[in-house]
Design a protein around this motif. Structure first.
Motif, PDB file in Angstrom:
ATOM      1  N   LEU A 136       7.564   7.502   5.673  1.00  0.00           N
ATOM      2  CA  LEU A 136       6.754   6.569   6.439  1.00  0.00           C
ATOM      3  C   LEU A 136       5.496   7.313   6.845  1.00  0.00           C
ATOM      4  O   LEU A 136       5.581   8.393   7.416  1.00  0.00           O
ATOM      5  CB  LEU A 136       7.475   6.122   7.716  1.00  0.00           C
ATOM      6  CG  LEU A 136       8.419   4.929   7.646  1.00  0.00           C
ATOM      7  CD1 LEU A 136       9.674   5.269   6.883  1.00  0.00           C
ATOM      8  CD2 LEU A 136       8.776   4.472   9.027  1.00  0.00           C
TER       9      LEU A 136
ATOM     10  N   LYS B  31       5.235   2.748   3.463  1.00  0.00           N
ATOM     11  CA  LYS B  31       6.673   3.003   3.585  1.00  0.00           C
ATOM     12  C   LYS B  31       7.255   3.093   2.190  1.00  0.00           C
ATOM     13  O   LYS B  31       6.901   2.296   1.326  1.00  0.00           O
ATOM     14  CB  LYS B  31       7.367   1.840   4.302  1.00  0.00           C
ATOM     15  CG  LYS B  31       7.139   1.786   5.796  1.00  0.00           C
ATOM     16  CD  LYS B  31       7.994   0.689   6.410  1.00  0.00           C
ATOM     17  CE  LYS B  31       7.179  -0.563   6.614  1.00  0.00           C
ATOM     18  NZ  LYS B  31       7.906  -1.550   7.420  1.00  0.00           N
TER      19      LYS B  31
ATOM     20  N   SER C  96       9.721  11.465   7.486  1.00  0.00           N
ATOM     21  CA  SER C  96      10.247  11.498   6.122  1.00  0.00           C
ATOM     22  C   SER C  96      11.536  12.288   6.074  1.00  0.00           C
ATOM     23  O   SER C  96      11.830  13.095   6.959  1.00  0.00           O
ATOM     24  CB  SER C  96       9.226  12.083   5.148  1.00  0.00           C
ATOM     25  OG  SER C  96       9.063  13.449   5.399  1.00  0.00           O
TER      26      SER C  96
ATOM     27  N   ASN D  38       4.365  10.224  11.524  1.00  0.00           N
ATOM     28  CA  ASN D  38       4.937  10.103  10.189  1.00  0.00           C
ATOM     29  C   ASN D  38       6.388  10.509  10.230  1.00  0.00           C
ATOM     30  O   ASN D  38       6.816  11.268  11.104  1.00  0.00           O
ATOM     31  CB  ASN D  38       4.187  11.006   9.210  1.00  0.00           C
ATOM     32  CG  ASN D  38       2.769  10.517   8.987  1.00  0.00           C
ATOM     33  OD1 ASN D  38       2.384   9.450   9.434  1.00  0.00           O
ATOM     34  ND2 ASN D  38       1.974  11.341   8.321  1.00  0.00           N
TER      35      ASN D  38
ATOM     36  N   ASN E 183      10.884   5.220  15.343  1.00  0.00           N
ATOM     37  CA  ASN E 183       9.577   5.109  14.721  1.00  0.00           C
ATOM     38  C   ASN E 183       9.091   3.667  14.701  1.00  0.00           C
ATOM     39  O   ASN E 183       7.941   3.365  15.006  1.00  0.00           O
ATOM     40  CB  ASN E 183       9.660   5.662  13.305  1.00  0.00           C
ATOM     41  CG  ASN E 183       8.350   6.246  12.873  1.00  0.00           C
ATOM     42  OD1 ASN E 183       7.345   5.569  12.895  1.00  0.00           O
ATOM     43  ND2 ASN E 183       8.328   7.500  12.525  1.00  0.00           N
ATOM     44  N   TYR E 184      10.002   2.761  14.350  1.00  0.00           N
ATOM     45  CA  TYR E 184       9.652   1.344  14.307  1.00  0.00           C
ATOM     46  C   TYR E 184       9.275   0.832  15.692  1.00  0.00           C
ATOM     47  O   TYR E 184       8.560  -0.153  15.827  1.00  0.00           O
ATOM     48  CB  TYR E 184      10.821   0.514  13.770  1.00  0.00           C
ATOM     49  CG  TYR E 184      10.958   0.531  12.264  1.00  0.00           C
ATOM     50  CD1 TYR E 184      12.060  -0.051  11.660  1.00  0.00           C
ATOM     51  CD2 TYR E 184       9.997   1.096  11.445  1.00  0.00           C
ATOM     52  CE1 TYR E 184      12.211  -0.071  10.276  1.00  0.00           C
ATOM     53  CE2 TYR E 184      10.135   1.089  10.060  1.00  0.00           C
ATOM     54  CZ  TYR E 184      11.251   0.505   9.483  1.00  0.00           C
ATOM     55  OH  TYR E 184      11.392   0.496   8.124  1.00  0.00           O
TER      56      TYR E 184
ATOM     57  N   TYR F  62      -0.572   1.807   6.541  1.00  0.00           N
ATOM     58  CA  TYR F  62       0.822   2.108   6.896  1.00  0.00           C
ATOM     59  C   TYR F  62       1.644   1.998   5.624  1.00  0.00           C
ATOM     60  O   TYR F  62       1.781   0.929   5.049  1.00  0.00           O
ATOM     61  CB  TYR F  62       1.269   1.103   7.954  1.00  0.00           C
ATOM     62  CG  TYR F  62       2.710   1.203   8.412  1.00  0.00           C
ATOM     63  CD1 TYR F  62       3.345   0.088   8.942  1.00  0.00           C
ATOM     64  CD2 TYR F  62       3.431   2.390   8.359  1.00  0.00           C
ATOM     65  CE1 TYR F  62       4.664   0.151   9.392  1.00  0.00           C
ATOM     66  CE2 TYR F  62       4.740   2.465   8.802  1.00  0.00           C
ATOM     67  CZ  TYR F  62       5.344   1.343   9.323  1.00  0.00           C
ATOM     68  OH  TYR F  62       6.650   1.394   9.784  1.00  0.00           O
TER      69      TYR F  62
ATOM     70  N   GLU G   6       5.299  -3.567  12.642  1.00  0.00           N
ATOM     71  CA  GLU G   6       6.660  -3.627  12.138  1.00  0.00           C
ATOM     72  C   GLU G   6       7.193  -5.045  12.250  1.00  0.00           C
ATOM     73  O   GLU G   6       7.798  -5.425  13.254  1.00  0.00           O
ATOM     74  CB  GLU G   6       7.540  -2.654  12.916  1.00  0.00           C
ATOM     75  CG  GLU G   6       8.729  -2.171  12.115  1.00  0.00           C
ATOM     76  CD  GLU G   6       8.368  -1.917  10.665  1.00  0.00           C
ATOM     77  OE1 GLU G   6       7.643  -0.937  10.408  1.00  0.00           O
ATOM     78  OE2 GLU G   6       8.799  -2.702   9.796  1.00  0.00           O
TER      79      GLU G   6
END
Lengths: 717, 637
Positions: B588, B601, B578, B576, B628-629, B599, B531
Motif C-alpha cells: 500500500l 494497492k 507492505s 505506506n 492503515n485503512y 494511492y 478507503e
C-alpha cells in the motif's frame, strides 16, 4: 388360487383406476378443450422478463358420496423461459407421488399426477414421460427436465386427487392470494366445480374480476370461473400489505352434510349452498358466534387469588386477574413442556387429571366471560381481522378472526389470549386502529346483538425503545461500550419473544404467585436430583446459545464484530404497560469506529445508532401506499467519555431536525463536562401513509441514515 | 427452544418413560473426566474416549471380488452441559450396514429410532448414497454411550481411506487390519509426519495383523475454504493389488495401468450414437475460418447449453452417459459433458480423448492406483503435438485456460490400450489479474470521478458466471449494487461494460462514481478517507489453525488518483505498508505529486492459499491493514 386371482384382479382395478385418473388429469388440462394448445407468443412489453406465464389455470373440485369426499386440486402453468435463471428454475421438479391425506378421517392415500411438456420455438412439442424420467428419493419424486433451452415454453400441471372420509363437517384451508405470480401472467383462469353439501365462500377485491357462475347440466352440480388477463408480476416493496390493495381473491369451501353439521361448521356458511357467500355481515357474525361464546369454566382459582386483596380500581383488579391467569393456566406449565420435549422425564402426571390449560381463543374468552359475569362486570366480545388481510367488511374466512374481551370499565381493558408476553394494556397490533365487530353481551352471559367499533390505536410514544450507550476509548484504537436498552409497548413484546427463554420468566411467575416449580412436585429424592441435574444442564446449554445469539444480534445491528460480550436482563417487563423490558450489554469494539487523521482522530459516532433503513433509487420510485405495523419511536443517547486533555469538534453535523406529519428524525449534540452527549429521536407517527406522503417519510429516513455517517473530531488541547 | 402447545389430553397418550435407571447416569469419576476434557477441548461437545476399527477381508469366489468387513466400536462422552447429536453412517449400492447400535454406559441397549434415508447431496441431483442415522441426547455432562457399527463392502476397490481424525476429538484411536495371506494389499500411509503413530505388524499362520494407534487426536477442523482432507490429516489408503486363489492370481489395482483398464471397460459399455449431433456440429463449424474457431464453437456450445445435473447412482457414478443422451437431454455431469465434447470434436475431425483427473481437492496422483485419486472427467484435444484440456463444467472458461482446481494435477488420458499421464499446466496469479482504477476530485464534500475495472482469467470467469446467472430484469440492478458495494453513500452511473458474453477477452467496466461521507471538514482542515473499497479489511483468520484455500491465485491491483483541491496542501498522509511472505505479497503506498495524491494497492496471493503456519503472520498484517485503512489524508489550506 382364487385369492391370488382375486388379488391380481383387485390390483388390476387399482391400476386401471389410477391410469384412468392420470388420463383424466392429462385430458383436463391438455385435452381437446385446451384453448392454449397453440399459444406460443408473448407481448413485446414483456420480452425482457426472465419468464412470462402465457396461461395459468387453477382448478378446485369438491365432490362426495355419502361421507366419502374427493377433493381434487390442480394447477397448470404454460411459461415461456427467457433467460438462464428461468431455465435453471424449471429444470428440476420435486413432488410427492403418493401422499397420505390427513384430512378428517380415514388415513387414505392421495395421488399427484404430473405432466410436463416442452414446446420449442419451432412449435415442436415434446412430452416428458414423468414416470420414466423421475427418480424416487424417500417417497418424493425428483424430475430433471430434459432438453430445456432458453426460448422454450414449458407447460406443466400438477393434479392432486385426495379422497377422505368426513363424518362431521369439514372446513378446507382458505386460499387468500393476490392474482399475480412471480412472473407476469398473460391469462389466468380459476375454476371451481362442486355439488350439494359444499358451501363456498368466495370473493374478489381491489378491482379483481368477479367470480362467474357457469350453467351446468345437472341441477345438483355447480360450476364457477374467474378469469383475468394481463397481470403484472408481484413485486412488493417493504411496508406493504398486498391483500389490502392488490387485485386478489379469497375463498374457502366447507363440507356440511346436513343442517346439524352446518351448525358445527368452522366457517361462515351461506344460507343456501347454492349461493356463494361473498361477504360476512353483522348478522352472520352474530349468528356464528352467539352460540360459540358462552360463559364457562371453574373460576375457583381466581376467587382464591382475589381473597383478601384490594385494588385501586376495577381496571386494576381486572389486570391483576389477567396476569394471574396467564400464569395459572399457561406459564405454569411451560417447564413441563420443555422437560417433555427434552426427554428428561414425563411431567404431566404431576399436574393431576384435568389441569386447566387454555389452548384456544374461544376457551379463553368463555372462561373470562364466566369470571366477569360472576363478578357483575360489564363486558363485550370483540371480533377483529388483521389489517394485512384488508377491512373487516371484506371478512370471509373465519380463521382470520381474532377474538378479544373488552371489559367496559371506565377506561376499557382489552384482554386477549395468552402468550408469555401478552399484556392487559394492549392487544395484537395487527388489529389496532381497525374496524371491528362488537358482540354485545347482555346480563353478562348472552350475546344479544352485534355492532361495529373502531378499535383504539397505540401511539408512537407508547411503542418505544430507549437506549443509552456509553463509550470509553481504549488506546485510541477502540472502545469499551456499555449499552442499556428499555422497551415498551409493541416494541417490547417483539423483543421479549426474540430474546427470552422460558427460564428467564417462569421462575419470577412462580415467585409472584407462590406456585410450585415443576421439580418441587418430584418427591423422590433420587429422581429429583437426577432431573435437577438434567434441567440445569439443559438450561446451561440454552444459556450458551442465548448469549451467542445476543452477541450476533448486536453485531448485526452495528455491522461489525464485537469482543468480550456479556449481557444481563434487568427486567422482563411482563406485567403491563408501565413495566419495561430492560437489558444491559457490555462489549469491546476493536479497530472500528475510530480513524486516525494525522495526530487527530475521527470517531464515527453516528454508527452507534445502528443500521438504519436505506432507501435506494428503486425504492424512491415507489408507487404503493405505505403500511406500518404500528406507530413507534426510537430514542437513543450516545455518550462518549472524552479523554483528559482532549476536546471534540464537529458537533454541528449532529444537530439535525426533520419533522413532518409522517414522523421525524431529530438529533442534538453537546458537551457536558468531560462527556459528549448525543441524543437522537426517530418516530413513525401512523399506521398508514398514502403514497403522496412517501417523500416525507424518505426525508426523515434519509436524515437518520445520514446521521450514521457523521463523525466527530477528537484532538489534543 | 420453541415451545409448541397442544392439548394435555392428547399428551397423556404419549408418556415417555424418561425414568433413569441406576447405571445410566455418569459416575462421579466420569463427570470429573468430562470436566477435564472440556478444558482441553473447549469447542467440542463430545469426546470419543476410545475408538477402534477392525478391517477384515473375505473372498467372493463366484464374482472374483474381495469383500471388506469394516467394524467400528466407539465410546462417546458428553463433555458440555448437554448434547444432542446425530450419529450417522453412509452406504451405497456397493456397500451395506450390517449392524448399527447404541448401548448405555452399563451395556444396556439404548433403543433410539434409526432412520434410513437417501443422502441428499447439494451438488448431485440423484445419487445412491444413503445414510443410516440416529438422534441421541446426552442429558448431563459425563453421560456416555457405546456405539457399534459393522459395514460390508462388496468390492474392495470401493474401500479406500481410513482416517484417525473424526468429527469429535478421540482420546485413543486404533485401526487394525487383518490381512489374509491370499490377499496382496498395500497400506499406503499419508501425512504421518509429525504425528506419534505407533504401528505394529504380527504375522500369524494365515494372516498378518497390522495395527496403528494414535493418542489424543484432535477433532477435524470445521472451517470453510479448507484444502481437502487428504492433505490435512494422517490417513491410510488401502490398495488391494491382487489375490491368489487355488494357485491363480487375479490382479486388482497394481499400477495405474490396471486402474485405466477398469475405466476402459466402463467406457466400452457406452453405445454412443453420434448421428444425432451431426447437424449441430456442422452448424457450429460450417462458417468457422480456422481450426481453433471450430473447436471453440463446439467447446463453448457445450458449456452454454448443457446444464450440470448429476445422476450418480451405482455404475452411473463411473461410466459416462452416452453423448447422444447428454446432447438430447441438454443436461449431464462432468463425465457426460466430457464425452459429448469428445464425440462432437471427433465428428468435426479432431483427435479428442476422455480424460480422468483428480481435482485440487485430492492430494494423490496416479502413482497411487486407487479410485480415490480422481473425482472428475474432462476432455483432452490432441492437436498438432500439443494437448489442450477442455472442461465442460467450467462455464465461461476460455479456450486454452485452465481452472485453478485442475491446474498442476495429473490427468489420465485414454490412448487405446494404454494411458498417458500428463500434468495440467499451472498459471500465475498475474493471469487472473483484477484491476481497479479511478480518478477523483472533491466537489461539495463528495468524491466525484470515473472508474475502470478489469478482469481476466479466473476473475473474469467468476464474474461472468455470477452475472449471467441473474434474471434478465435484475442484472442492471445487481451490477449497480456490486459496483456501489451496496453502500447508500456510493452512487454509480453510466455503467458501460465490454461484451459480458465474451469469455476470451479482458472484461472491462467503466462507470461514473459519486461517493459521499468520505470527506470531513473541520476548521481549516479537510480529512479525506480514500478507503471506500476496503479490500481484505474483513479477511480475518482469527483462531484459525488450518490453511485457507482461495478460489484461485489472486492478483488484485488498485490505483486511486485524487486531485488536490486548489488552495490546499497535503499535511498528512497515511503511512505506506507492505509485507512480503511466501503466501502473500502486499503493498500500500501513498504518493503526493503536488497536483495529485496517488494511492496504490496491490494484493498478490501467488499460491492461492494461506498456509496454516502463515496465518499468524496474516492476522498481524490484517491488524496493521485495518489501522492503515483507518488513517485519513489531511489537507490544509
Amino acid at each position: 388360487m382364487k385369492t391370488k386371482l382375486a388379488l391380481l384382479f383387485f390390483l388390476a382395478i387399482i391400476g386401471i383406476c389410477s391410469a384412468q385418473d392420470a388420463k383424466e388429469a392429462r385430458e383436463f388440462f391438455w385435452g381437446a378443450k385446451d384453448e392454449f394448445k397453440k399459444a406460443n407468443t408473448i407481448p413485446d412489453k414483456w420480452k425482457n422478463e426472465s419468464a412470462v406465464i402465457i396461461h395459468k389455470r387453477e382448478h378446485y373440485n369438491y365432490h362426495k358420496f355419502g361421507k366419502s369426499v374427493t377433493y381434487v386440486s390442480g394447477i397448470r402453468k404454460r411459461i415461456m423461459l427467457l433467460d438462464q435463471a428461468a431455465v435453471t428454475e424449471f429444470s428440476q421438479f420435486s413432488y410427492k407421488n403418493k401422499f397420505y391425506s390427513n384430512r378428517a378421517y380415514g388415513y387414505k392415500k392421495g395421488t399427484n399426477y404430473v405432466g410436463v411438456k416442452i414446446i420449442k420455438p419451432s412449435g415442436k412439442e415434446i412430452e416428458i414421460d414423468t414416470d420414466k424420467e423421475s427418480k424416487e428419493v424417500d417417497g418424493e419424486k425428483k424430475l430433471a427436465v430434459p432438453n430445456l433451452e432458453i426460448g422454450d415454453i414449458i407447460d406443466y400441471y400438477f393434479y392432486s386427487v385426495e379422497p377422505f372420509k368426513s363424518f362431521f363437517d369439514y372446513t378446507f384451508e382458505a386460499v387468500e392470494t393476490p392474482l399475480g405470480d412471480v412472473y407476469p401472467t398473460m391469462d389466468l383462469k380459476i375454476t371451481l366445480d362442486t355439488e350439494n353439501d359444499f358451501f363456498i365462500n368466495f370473493n374478489t377485491y381491489n378491482g379483481a374480476p368477479n367470480l362467474k357462475e357457469i350453467p351446468t347440466k345437472n341441477s345438483g352440480e355447480r360450476s364457477y370461473e374467474l378469469s383475468e388477463k394481463d397481470i403484472p408480476k408481484n413485486e412488493f416493496p417493504r411496508w406493504f400489505y398486498p391483500l389490502a390493495e392488490m387485485p386478489c381473491y379469497k375463498f374457502q369451501v366447507i363440507f356440511a352434510r346436513s343442517g346439524k353439521f352446518e351448525k358445527l361448521a368452522d366457517g361462515f356458511l351461506s344460507e343456501k349452498e347454492r349461493d356463494i357467500k361473498k361477504t360476512v355481515s353483522k348478522e352472520d357474525i352474530f349468528d356464528y358466534y352467539n352460540k360459540k361464546f358462552v360463559p364457562a369454566g371453574d373460576i375457583g382459582d381466581i376467587n382464591d387469588f382475589l381473597k383478601g386483596k384490594t385494588f385501586t380500581s376495577e381496571e386494576d383488579k381486572i389486570r391483576e386477574v389477567y396476569y394471574f391467569t396467564r400464569h395459572q393456566f399457561y406459564t405454569r406449565y411451560i417447564e413441563a413442556f420443555v422437560v417433555n420435549e427434552a426427554k428428561i422425564f414425563y411431567p404431566f402426571e404431576y399436574y393431576g387429571n384435568y389441569p386447566i390449560f387454555f389452548n384456544s381463543e374461544v376457551q379463553f374468552v368463555n372462561y373470562f366471560m364466566q369470571f366477569l359475569r360472576k363478578n357483575d362486570i360489564s363486558y363485550d366480545v370483540i371480533i377483529a381481522t388483521p389489517r394485512y388481510d384488508g377491512s373487516i367488511d371484506d371478512l370471509l374466512i373465519q380463521s382470520n378472526v381474532k377474538k378479544l374481551i373488552r371489559v367496559n370499565t371506565k377506561n376499557p381493558v382489552y384482554l386477549e389470549y395468552f402468550s408469555p408476553y401478552t399484556s392487559a394494556d394492549q392487544f395484537n397490533y395487527n388489529i389496532e386502529n381497525s374496524k371491528a365487530y362488537v358482540l354485545e353481551v347482555s346480563k353478562g352471559k348472552r350475546i344479544t346483538d352485534a355492532s361495529t367499533v373502531q378499535l383504539p390505536s397505540s401511539t408512537y410514544q407508547e411503542n418505544s425503545v430507549k437506549t443509552k450507550t456509553e463509550l470509553t476509548l481504549e488506546d485510541f484504537t477502540g472502545f469499551k461500550a456499555k449499552k442499556l436498552s428499555s422497551y415498551l409497548g409493541h416494541l417490547k413484546d417483539s423483543e421479549q419473544s426474540d430474546r427470552l427463554n422460558f427460564y428467564d420468566y417462569v421462575y419470577e411467575d412462580y415467585k409472584k404467585y407462590a406456585t410450585k416449580p415443576l421439580l418441587d412436585y418430584v418427591k423422590n429424592k433420587k429422581k429429583n436430583e437426577q432431573y435437577s441435574n438434567e434441567m440445569k444442564a439443559l438450561i446451561n446449554k440454552m444459556k450458551d446459545t442465548q448469549k451467542e445469539s445476543f452477541e450476533k444480534s448486536i453485531e448485526g445491528e452495528l455491522d461489525f464484530l464485537v469482543d468480550d460480550y456479556s449481557f444481563k436482563i434487568n427486567n422482563t417487563g411482563r406485567y403491563g404497560k408501565k413495566s419495561s423490558f430492560e437489558m444491559e450489554e457490555e462489549f469491546s469494539i476493536k479497530d472500528n469506529l475510530i480513524k486516525k487523521a494525522g495526530d487527530k482522530y475521527l470517531i464515527e459516532l453516528g454508527k452507534l445508532l445502528t443500521s438504519q433503513i436505506e432507501i435506494d433509487q428503486k425504492e424512491k420510485d415507489r408507487k404503493n401506499n405505505i403500511y406500518s405495523v404500528y406507530p413507534r419511536s426510537y430514542e437513543n443517547e450516545i455518550i462518549l467519555n472524552i479523554p483528559v486533555g482532549y476536546s471534540v469538534s464537529g458537533l454541528e453535523k449532529f444537530n439535525k431536525k426533520v419533522e413532518n406529519e409522517t414522523g421525524g428524525f431529530t438529533s442534538t449534540a453537546e458537551v457536558k463536562g468531560n462527556q459528549l452527549i448525543v441524543k437522537t429521536y426517530k418516530h413513525y407517527k401512523n399506521y398508514f401513509e398514502p403514497n403522496a406522503n412517501w417523500n416525507k417519510m424518505i426525508d426523515f429516513l434519509d436524515a437518520a441514515y445520514q446521521f450514521t455517517q457523521e463523525k466527530v473530531l477528537l484532538k489534543k488541547n | 427452544m420453541k415451545i409448541t402447545f397442544f392439548s394435555l389430553a392428547f399428551l397423556l397418550f404419549f408418556a415417555i418413560d424418561g425414568n433413569a435407571q441406576k447405571g445410566l447416569d455418569p459416575t462421579a469419576d466420569e463427570i470429573s473426566q468430562a470436566k477435564k476434557l472440556r478444558e482441553s477441548y473447549s469447542k467440542d461437545d463430545i469426546a470419543i474416549l476410545e475408538s477402534s476399527e477392525l478391517i477384515t477381508f473375505d473372498l467372493n469366489k463366484k464374482a472374483a471380488k474381495v469383500i471388506v468387513n469394516h467394524s467400528i466400536k466407539e465410546h462417546l462422552m458428553n463433555i458440555n452441559h448437554r448434547a444432542d447429536i446425530q450419529k450417522y453412517e453412509f452406504y451405497d449400492s456397493e456397500s451395506s450396514i450390517q449392524n448399527f447400535s447404541l448401548k448405555y454406559r452399563n451395556d444396556k441397549t439404548a433403543s433410539f429410532s434409526v432412520k434410513d434415508e437417501f443422502y441428499k447431496d447439494r451438488d448431485l441431483f440423484y445419487n445412491d448414497a444413503k445414510v443410516k442415522y440416529v438422534t441421541i441426547d446426552f442429558p448431563v455432562q459425563g453421560y456416555n454411550y457405546k456405539y457399534e457399527m459393522e459395514k460390508k463392502y462388496d468390492d474392495v476397490k470401493y474401500f479406500t481411506s481410513l482416517f484417525f481424525n473424526d468429527e469429535y476429538p478421540v482420546l485413543s484411536k486404533k485401526i487394525t487390519f487383518e490381512i489374509p495371506n491370499w490377499l496382496d494389499v498395500e497400506l499406503k500411509e499419508f501425512n504421518f509426519d509429525g504425528f506419534k503413530i505407533n504401528k505394529t505388524s504380527n504375522t500369524e499362520d494365515k494372516k498378518t495383523i497390522v495395527t496403528y494407534t494414535l493418542e489424543n487426536v484432535p477433532a477435524a477442523f470445521k472451517e470453510n475454504s479448507m484444502p481437502g482432507r487428504s492433505y490435512l490429516y494422517p490417513h491410510i489408503l488401502v490398495i488391494a493389488k491382487s489375490f491368489t486363489k487355488d494357485g491363480a492370481t487375479t490382479t486388482l489395482f497394481k499400477s495405474n495401468a490396471d486402474l485405466y483398464n477398469w475405466y476402459k471397460s466402463l467406457i466400452a459399455m457406452m453405445k454412443d450414437d453420434t448421428t444425432v449431433m451431426k447437424s449441430k456440429v456442422n452448424e457450429l463449424t460450417a462458417n468457422a475460418k480456422t481450426d481453433e474457431e471450430k473447436i471453440k464453437n463446439i467447446y463453448y456450445w457445450v458449456q452454454d447449453n448443457i446444464r450440470y445435473i448429476a445422476f450418480e447412482d451405482g455404475i452411473a457414478g463411473f461410466k459416462p452417459d452416452e453423448s447422444n443422451n447428454v446432447f438430447e437431454k441438454r443436461y449431464g455431469d462432468c463425465k457426460g459433458m466430457a464425452n459429448l465434447i469428445k464425440q462432437m470434436l471427433k465428428l468435426a475431425g479432431f483427435d479428442a480423448r476422455l480424460t480422468w483427473i483428480g481435482t485440487k481437492h485430492i492430494a494423490y496422483d496416479y502413482s497411487t492406483p486407487s479410485l480415490a485419486v480422481d473425482n472428475h472427467m474432462i476432455c483432452t484435444l490432441m492437436y498438432k503435438g500439443k494437448k489442450i484440456f477442455l472442461d465442460g463444467t467450467e462455464k465461461y472458461n476460455s479456450f486454452g485456460e485452465y481452472a485453478e482446481r485442475i491446474q498442476n494435477k495429473e490427468a489420465m488420458i485414454e490412448d487405446g490400450d494404454k494411458c498417458i499421464i500428463e500434468k495440467i499446466p499451472t498459471t500465475t496469479a498475474d493471469f487472473n489479474k483484477e484491476t481497479f482504477k479511478t480518478t477523483l476530485a472533491i466537489e461539495n464534500e463528495t468524491l466525484i470521478g470515473v472508474c475502470n475495472k478489469t478482469y481476466q482469467g479466473e476473475s473474469r470467469a467468476e464474474f461472468l458466471n455470477i452475472y449471467n446467472g441473474f434474471e434478465n430484469t435484475k442484472r442492471k440492478e445487481r451490477l449497480d449494487g456490486y459496483l456501489s458495494k451496496q453502500n447508500k453513500s456510493i452512487a454509480v452511473s453510466d455503467v458501460k461494460t465490454s461484451d459480458l458474453q465474451n469469455r476470451d477477452s479482458k472484461l472491462t467496466i467503466d462507470y461514473n462514481i459519486a461517493i459521499q461521507n468520505k470527506i470531513s471538514s473541520f476548521d481549516d482542515e479537510i480529512y479525506v478517507d480514500l478507503e471506500f473499497m476496503n479490500e481484505y479489511k474483513n479477511f480475518e483468520l482469527k483462531d484459525r489453525k488450518v490453511a485457507y484455500e482461495m478460489g484461485y491465485k489472486t492478483n488484485y491491483v488498485s490505483q486511486i488518483n485524487l486531485k488536490i483541491p486548489d488552495g490546499y496542501n497535503v499535511t498528512k498522509m497515511p503511512t505506506n505498508l507492505s509485507i512480503k511472505e511466501n503466501d502473500f505479497d502486499i503493498n500500500l503506498s501513498y504518493e503526493n505529486t503536488g497536483k495529485e495524491i496517488i494511492y496504490k494497492k496491490s494484493f498478490m496471493f501467488k499460491n492461492g492459499l494461506i498456509k496454516a503456519d502463515a496465518i499468524e503472520k496474516w492476522n498481524e498484517f490484517n491488524k496493521k491493514l485495518k489501522e492503515n485503512y483507518n488513517q485519513q489524508i489531511t489537507l490544509s489550506k
